[in-house]
Design an enzyme around this catalytic site. Structure first.
Site, PDB file in Angstrom:
ATOM      1  CG  HIS A   1       5.190 -37.786 -53.081  1.00 21.37           C
ATOM      2  ND1 HIS A   1       5.410 -36.537 -53.639  1.00 21.37           N
ATOM      3  CD2 HIS A   1       6.430 -38.277 -52.775  1.00 21.37           C
ATOM      4  CE1 HIS A   1       6.717 -36.295 -53.691  1.00 21.37           C
ATOM      5  NE2 HIS A   1       7.359 -37.338 -53.161  1.00 21.37           N
TER       6      HIS A   1
ATOM      7  CB  SER B   1     -24.718 -37.486 -41.659  1.00 28.74           C
ATOM      8  OG  SER B   1     -25.575 -37.122 -42.723  1.00 28.74           O
TER       9      SER B   1
END
Length: 468
Positions: A184, A314
Site C-alpha cells: 500500500h 529541467s
C-alpha cells in the site's frame, strides 16, 4: 506518356497518371490517391513479409508446374530484394487503406512485376504471375502472422531474455542488501534486493512464456485459402508446399491453417498475441514505476537507488536529473496497451468470410513488438544494470521501521507488538531500542531476532525465552 514526370498506366477502371520513376502501377496509384489519411506507411516488417510470401509463392508455383521457371526466378529475386528493404520507397501506401489490405498486396505485386519484367526481359504480370494462386484475403493474413512471428523470434524474445538476465544479475549482486518492503506504499517487513528484483525477472519470464504459448497458432498460415477459404484458383497442394518452403527459408516451423475459413474470417491469433504483449507492457510499467519510486528524491523521496544520470532534467532547475528511461518505458507500455485496444476492436471486424481491418492489425501488432523489444533492452542497459544503491539511506529507514516488530509476534503477541511499533514511530526511535525497553529482552538477542537480512528468510521467531 502523360505530362512531364509521369506515365500513363491502365487498370480495369481506366487510365491514370503514375510518377515516371515509380515501380508501382495503377492500382497502387489509385490507393495512394484515395487514402491521404495519416502519412503512416505500412511497417518495414510487413513489407518484408510480403516479399517473402511472393518469393516463396513463385518457387512453389514453379515446382507445381504452374509458372515458367524463368519468370519464377525473376519474381523470386525481385521479391527477395523487396524483402531485404531495397525498394522501400516504392511502398508509399497509408496504413489506413482498404480493410483487406488489397492495396498493399497489389503494391507488392506491381513493384515485383516491374522489377521481374526488367530482369527477365519479358512481361511479368502482377496478377497472373506474381499473385498466382493467391488473394489479398489470404496473403495479407499470412503477412500479419509471418511478420509478427519473425519479429517475436528475432527481436522481442531475445530482448526480454536480456532484460530478465540483467535484472537477475543485478539482483544477485545485491543479495545481501535488505531494504524496507512496502505494501500500500506503506512500510512493511524487509525484503532483499534480489528477492524484489527476482519478482521482476519472473514477471518478464512469465511474459515470455505467454508469448511462446501463442506461437503455434501464429505459425498457422492462411496462405492457400485464397478469396473466401475454399482455395479457389490455388493448386490443392499450394498451401502445404508454401508452408514447407517458407519454413525452410525462415527457420521457423510454419504450417497451413487447419481451417482456412477461420484464418480469413478472424484474426484471433493476432488478438491473442496482442493480449500477451499487453501483459508484458503491464509488467514493464510495474518495473519502471518501482524504479522511479526507488530513485525518487534524492532528498525528499525514497532515495534507495540512484539511476544513471543520462541528461539534464529541467530547463529551469539546475542540477535536476530525472528517471528518463523508466518514464520512456511507461510511455511505451501505455502505447502498447492502446494498440491492444485497437487490435481488439479490429479483431471483431471479421464480417462473414473476411476481416476488414487487417492493415490496422498489422501496423499495431508490429509496432507493439518493436516498442517492447527496444525498450526492454534500454531499460536493462541504461537503467537497471547501472543503478547504484544508497545503503546509508536504506539502513537508516530499516533501523527506524516499527514494522520489524512483526518478527516477535509469536513471542510477545500482536497487541504488545502494535504498542511497541506505535511508540517507536511516535518517538522517532529505532525499534530495537523501544523493544528492549518494553520487553526486557537483551539488545543482543533483539538485534539477532530483528536482523533485517535474517527476517527476509521467513519463519517464526520465538524470542528464545525473553520476557514478553
Amino acid at each position: 506518356m502523360g505530362k512531364s514526370g509521369f506515365r500513363i498506366e491502365k487498370d480495369s477502371l481506366g487510365e491514370l497518371e503514375v510518377p515516371a520513376a515509380a515501380l508501382w502501377g495503377a492500382q497502387t496509384q489509385r490507393a495512394f490517391n484515395n487514402f491521404p489519411i495519416s502519412g503512416l506507411r505500412m511497417p518495414r516488417g510487413f513489407i518484408r513479409a510480403l516479399g517473402l510470401i511472393k518469393a516463396t509463392a513463385a518457387e512453389v508455383n514453379a515446382e507445381l508446374g504452374l509458372l515458367d521457371a524463368r519468370l519464377a526466378a525473376a519474381i523470386r529475386d525481385a521479391a527477395l530484394a523487396v524483402a531485404e528493404g531495397r525498394h522501400d520507397e516504392h511502398f508509399p501506401l497509408d496504413v489506413f487503406q482498404t480493410g483487406s489490405g488489397t492495396s498493399s498486396n497489389m503494391n507488392a505485386n506491381e513493384v515485383i512485376a516491374t522489377l521481374a519484367s526488367k530482369a527477365a526481359h519479358a512481361k511479368v504480370h502482377p496478377n497472373d504471375h506474381v499473385n498466382l494462386g493467391q488473394s489479398s484475403n489470404d496473403a495479407i493474413p499470412t503477412a500479419i502472422h509471418l511478420s509478427a512471428a519473425l519479429a517475436v523470434h528475432e527481436k522481442l524474445l531475445p530482448a526480454l531474455e536480456h532484460l530478465a538476465r540483467t535484472i537477475a544479475k543485478k539482483g544477485a549482486s545485491l543479495r545481501y542488501v535488505a531494504k524496507t518492503g512496502r505494501t500500500h506504499l506503506m512500510d512493511a517487513m524487509p525484503v532483499r534486493f534480489d528477492q524484489e528484483m527476482g519478482g521482476w525477472a519472473q514477471q518478464v519470464r512469465n511474459g515470455m512464456a505467454r508469448i511462446e504459448g501463442c506461437r503455434p497458432r501464429l505459425h498457422a498460415l492462411a496462405q492457400g485459402g485464397t478469396a473466401v477459404g475454399t482455395g479457389i484458383n490455388a493448386h490443392p497442394d499450394f498451401g502445404r508446399k508454401f508452408a514447407q518452403a517458407l519454413s525452410r527459408r525462415t527457420g521457423l516451423a510454419f504450417a497451413p491453417s487447419p481451417d482456412y475459413f477461420e484464418s480469413l474470417a478472424g484474426q484471433d491469433a493476432a488478438v491473442e498475441l496482442s493480449g500477451q504483449l499487453k501483459t508484458v507492457a503491464v509488467s514493464i510499467m510495474k518495473i519502471a514505476n518501482d524504479l522511479r519510486w526507488m530513485n525518487s528524491g534524492p532528498l525528499a523521496g525514497l532515495g534507495e537507488i540512484g539511476l544513471p544520470a543520462l541528461q539534464p532534467g529541467s530547463s529551469i532547475m539546475p542540477g535536476k536529473v530525472n528517471p528518463v528511461i523508466p518514464e520512456a518505458a511507461c510511455m511505451v507500455a501505455a502505447q502498447v496497451i492502446g494498440n491492444d485496444a485497437a487490435i481488439t476492436v479490429a479483431g471483431q471486424s471479421g464480417n462473414f468470410q473476411l476481416n476488414v481491418m487487417l492493415p490496422l492489425i498489422a501496423n499495431n501488432l508490429l509496432q507493439s513488438i518493436e516498442l517492447l523489444a527496444n525498450v526492454s533492452r534500454l531499460l536493462a542497459d541504461s537503467a537497471i544494470a547501472g543503478f547504484e544503491v544508497n545503503k546509508k539511506a536504506i539502513l537508516a529507514a530499516l533501523e527506524r521501521n516499527p514494522i520489524l516488530i512483526t518478527a516477535l509476534n509469536a513471542a510477545i503477541g500482536y497487541e504488545k507488538g502494535a504498542a511497541i511499533a506505535k511508540k517507536a514511530y511516535r518517538e522517532g526511535k529505532p525499534i530495537l531500542e523501544v523493544a528492549a525497553a518494553e520487553t526486557g529482552m537483551p539488545k543482543e538477542q533483539l538485534a539477532r531476532l530483528l536482523n533485517p537480512v535474517e527476517l527476509t528468510k521467513g519463519g517464526i521467531r520465538s524470542g528464545g525465552g525473553g520476557g514478553a
